[in-house]
Write a protein that holds these residues in place. Structure first.
Motif, PDB file in Angstrom:
ATOM      1  N   VAL A  74       7.352 -16.780  -0.049  1.00 31.26           N
ATOM      2  CA  VAL A  74       8.345 -17.826  -0.284  1.00 31.26           C
ATOM      3  C   VAL A  74       8.910 -17.656  -1.687  1.00 31.26           C
ATOM      4  N   ASN A  75      10.224 -17.648  -1.801  1.00 25.11           N
ATOM      5  CA  ASN A  75      10.874 -17.460  -3.099  1.00 25.11           C
ATOM      6  C   ASN A  75      11.163 -18.798  -3.765  1.00 25.11           C
ATOM      7  N   HIS A  76      10.507 -19.039  -4.899  1.00 19.59           N
ATOM      8  CA  HIS A  76      10.799 -20.207  -5.744  1.00 19.59           C
ATOM      9  C   HIS A  76      11.039 -19.746  -7.179  1.00 19.59           C
ATOM     10  N   LEU A  77      11.678 -18.590  -7.312  1.00 18.49           N
ATOM     11  CA  LEU A  77      11.961 -18.056  -8.642  1.00 18.49           C
ATOM     12  C   LEU A  77      13.207 -18.661  -9.270  1.00 18.49           C
ATOM     13  N   GLY A  78      13.870 -19.549  -8.526  1.00 14.08           N
ATOM     14  CA  GLY A  78      15.030 -20.242  -9.068  1.00 14.08           C
ATOM     15  C   GLY A  78      16.358 -19.558  -8.804  1.00 14.08           C
ATOM     16  N   ALA A  79      16.347 -18.410  -8.125  1.00 16.13           N
ATOM     17  CA  ALA A  79      17.565 -17.648  -7.837  1.00 16.13           C
ATOM     18  C   ALA A  79      17.229 -16.610  -6.772  1.00 16.13           C
ATOM     19  N   PRO A  80      18.240 -15.997  -6.146  1.00 14.73           N
ATOM     20  CA  PRO A  80      17.954 -14.912  -5.204  1.00 14.73           C
ATOM     21  C   PRO A  80      17.144 -13.811  -5.883  1.00 14.73           C
ATOM     22  N   ALA A  81      16.194 -13.246  -5.134  1.00 12.40           N
ATOM     23  CA  ALA A  81      15.306 -12.247  -5.721  1.00 12.40           C
ATOM     24  C   ALA A  81      15.046 -11.117  -4.740  1.00 12.40           C
ATOM     25  N   GLN A  82      14.789  -9.963  -5.300  1.00 14.51           N
ATOM     26  CA  GLN A  82      14.431  -8.799  -4.486  1.00 14.51           C
ATOM     27  C   GLN A  82      12.921  -8.585  -4.594  1.00 14.51           C
ATOM     28  N   PHE A  83      12.320  -8.312  -3.446  1.00 13.17           N
ATOM     29  CA  PHE A  83      10.876  -8.122  -3.387  1.00 13.17           C
ATOM     30  C   PHE A  83      10.570  -6.709  -2.901  1.00 13.17           C
ATOM     31  N   SER A  84       9.527  -6.116  -3.450  1.00 13.89           N
ATOM     32  CA  SER A  84       9.104  -4.787  -3.030  1.00 13.89           C
ATOM     33  C   SER A  84       7.619  -4.820  -2.696  1.00 13.89           C
ATOM     34  N   LEU A  85       7.218  -4.002  -1.726  1.00 14.01           N
ATOM     35  CA  LEU A  85       5.836  -3.938  -1.268  1.00 14.01           C
ATOM     36  C   LEU A  85       5.246  -2.566  -1.585  1.00 14.01           C
ATOM     37  N   ALA A  86       3.964  -2.550  -1.893  1.00 16.42           N
ATOM     38  CA  ALA A  86       3.258  -1.294  -2.125  1.00 16.42           C
ATOM     39  C   ALA A  86       1.811  -1.465  -1.685  1.00 16.42           C
ATOM     40  N   LEU A  87       1.225  -0.388  -1.178  1.00 13.35           N
ATOM     41  CA  LEU A  87      -0.171  -0.400  -0.755  1.00 13.35           C
ATOM     42  C   LEU A  87      -1.028   0.288  -1.814  1.00 13.35           C
ATOM     43  N   GLU A  88      -2.172  -0.325  -2.113  1.00 11.78           N
ATOM     44  CA  GLU A  88      -3.119   0.248  -3.050  1.00 11.78           C
ATOM     45  C   GLU A  88      -4.514   0.070  -2.478  1.00 11.78           C
ATOM     46  N   SER A  89      -5.464   0.832  -2.983  1.00 10.40           N
ATOM     47  CA  SER A  89      -6.856   0.685  -2.545  1.00 10.40           C
ATOM     48  C   SER A  89      -7.696   0.201  -3.720  1.00 10.40           C
ATOM     49  N   PHE A  90      -8.879  -0.344  -3.410  1.00 11.28           N
ATOM     50  CA  PHE A  90      -9.757  -0.795  -4.487  1.00 11.28           C
ATOM     51  C   PHE A  90     -11.202  -0.451  -4.168  1.00 11.28           C
ATOM     52  N   GLU A  91     -12.028  -0.482  -5.206  1.00 10.14           N
ATOM     53  CA  GLU A  91     -13.443  -0.146  -5.090  1.00 10.14           C
ATOM     54  C   GLU A  91     -14.238  -0.987  -6.074  1.00 10.14           C
ATOM     55  N   PRO A  92     -15.575  -1.022  -5.948  1.00 12.10           N
ATOM     56  CA  PRO A  92     -16.369  -1.848  -6.864  1.00 12.10           C
ATOM     57  C   PRO A  92     -16.260  -1.382  -8.304  1.00 12.10           C
ATOM     58  N   GLU A  93     -16.258  -2.341  -9.225  1.00 15.12           N
ATOM     59  CA  GLU A  93     -16.279  -2.033 -10.649  1.00 15.12           C
ATOM     60  C   GLU A  93     -17.700  -1.642 -11.054  1.00 15.12           C
ATOM     61  N   ASN A  94     -17.829  -0.774 -12.042  1.00 13.33           N
ATOM     62  CA  ASN A  94     -19.147  -0.242 -12.413  1.00 13.33           C
ATOM     63  C   ASN A  94     -20.119  -1.320 -12.867  1.00 13.33           C
ATOM     64  N   ASN A  95     -19.618  -2.379 -13.517  1.00 11.80           N
ATOM     65  CA  ASN A  95     -20.521  -3.414 -14.024  1.00 11.80           C
ATOM     66  C   ASN A  95     -20.935  -4.432 -12.969  1.00 11.80           C
TER      67      ASN A  95
END
Length: 295
Positions: free
Chosen positions: A51-72
């Motif tokens: 949902v866009n509530h940035l106060g004006a028309p906006a462009q959105f982009s999507l990207a896929l990333e992966s994650f893993e456990p942090e060492n600590n």
């Protein structure tokens, strides 16, 4: 450069709080977590609403990333270690789209498992970035990037196994806390091949009058082949003195309950100041007596 996933999660919370408390421009994403179980050779689809509530028309982009456990063991980090599987299994029909102020869109997120089999679990992030049209990227707010955590289990290949490994009071069992809140920590080791969501509650029983305070432990995830530590913050204690802390935690599978207890003593922070001052006074008295001792 490695990006810390907890920043994305904090951004989600900060964005919602800013929008409600100060009505600052923001965009919303819901849900912020998807859990999908899929059989080999089949596909499952769930939706994410933006949902866009940035106060004006906006462009959105999507990207896929992966994650893993942090060492600590405290959290997770963005990495490209399993990005191949994330991009192979997860797909969306959009890479970019535009929304007018107040407009919303439901984004289908489809997970497809190859018939030939693959990993038992995959963990990805659908990163969503919003930019007001005509606004320079350098001027974008921190809240213009949000993330949806995606947990995928391949049905039939799951091995759920884990256990509680530690439970204690942050700062030690004799606890001088400088603030009003106290924290306990829980460590959980996942020896299976899929993520687990343990949950439960902590009882803090004040031994002076046998009053009990209950603290909820909401479901939290632990990735496979890793140990994660979760800090549970609770309100100001019922009183200062001795406590019996008891954790009852569901492992997140098979309705298995782990139980562990320990004794702790909660003391006011001003006692530290008093004891420090008393120690200094005694030290100077001792020095004075030594100087007056006849040779």
């Amino acid at each position: 450069m490695t990006k810390y996933l907890w920043l994305i999660i904090i951004i989600v919370g900060l964005s919602a709080q800013s929008a409600q408390a100060q009505s600052r421009p923001f965009f919303g994403v819901a849900p912020t977590k998807l859990e999908i179980s899929v059989k080999p050779g089949q596909a499952e689809t769930k939706s994410v609403r933006v949902v866009n509530h940035l106060g004006a028309p906006a462009q959105f982009s999507l990207a896929l990333e992966s994650f893993e456990p942090e060492n600590n063991g405290r959290g997770v980090i963005i990495s490209n270690k399993n990005l191949y599987y994330v991009e192979k299994y997860i797909s969306t029909p959009y890479q970019q789209f535009t929304l007018a102020e107040g407009e919303a869109v439901d984004i289908p997120v489809t997970v497809t498992a190859p018939a030939g089999g693959g990993p038992s679990s995959i963990f990805g992030v659908l990163a969503i970035e919003g930019q007001v049209i005509g606004e320079a990227k350098a001027a974008a707010r921190l809240s213009s990037r949000l993330g949806v955590l995606i947990f995928i289990k391949t049905a039939g290949l799951q091995k759920e196994q884990g256990q509680l490994t530690a439970f204690g009071l942050v700062g030690g069992p004799i606890n001088f806390n400088t603030g009003r809140d106290r924290s306990t920590y829980i460590s959980y080791k996942n020896t299976g091949n899929v993520h687990i969501n343990p949950y439960g509650y902590i009882e803090a029983k004040y031994l002076g009058v046998w009053k009990t305070q209950k603290i909820a432990v909401n479901p939290w995830f632990v990735l496979p082949d890793s140990t994660r530590t979760n800090e549970i913050v609770y309100l100001k204690p019922l009183a200062y003195g001795p406590y019996l802390f008891t954790l009852k935690q569901n492992r997140g599978y098979g309705d298995i309950i782990d139980k562990q207890s320990f004794f702790g003593i909660l003391l006011p922070s001003r006692l530290v100041t008093f004891l420090s001052g008393l120690g200094l006074v005694l030290f100077f008295i001792l020095i004075r007596k030594m100087l007056k001792r006849p040779e």
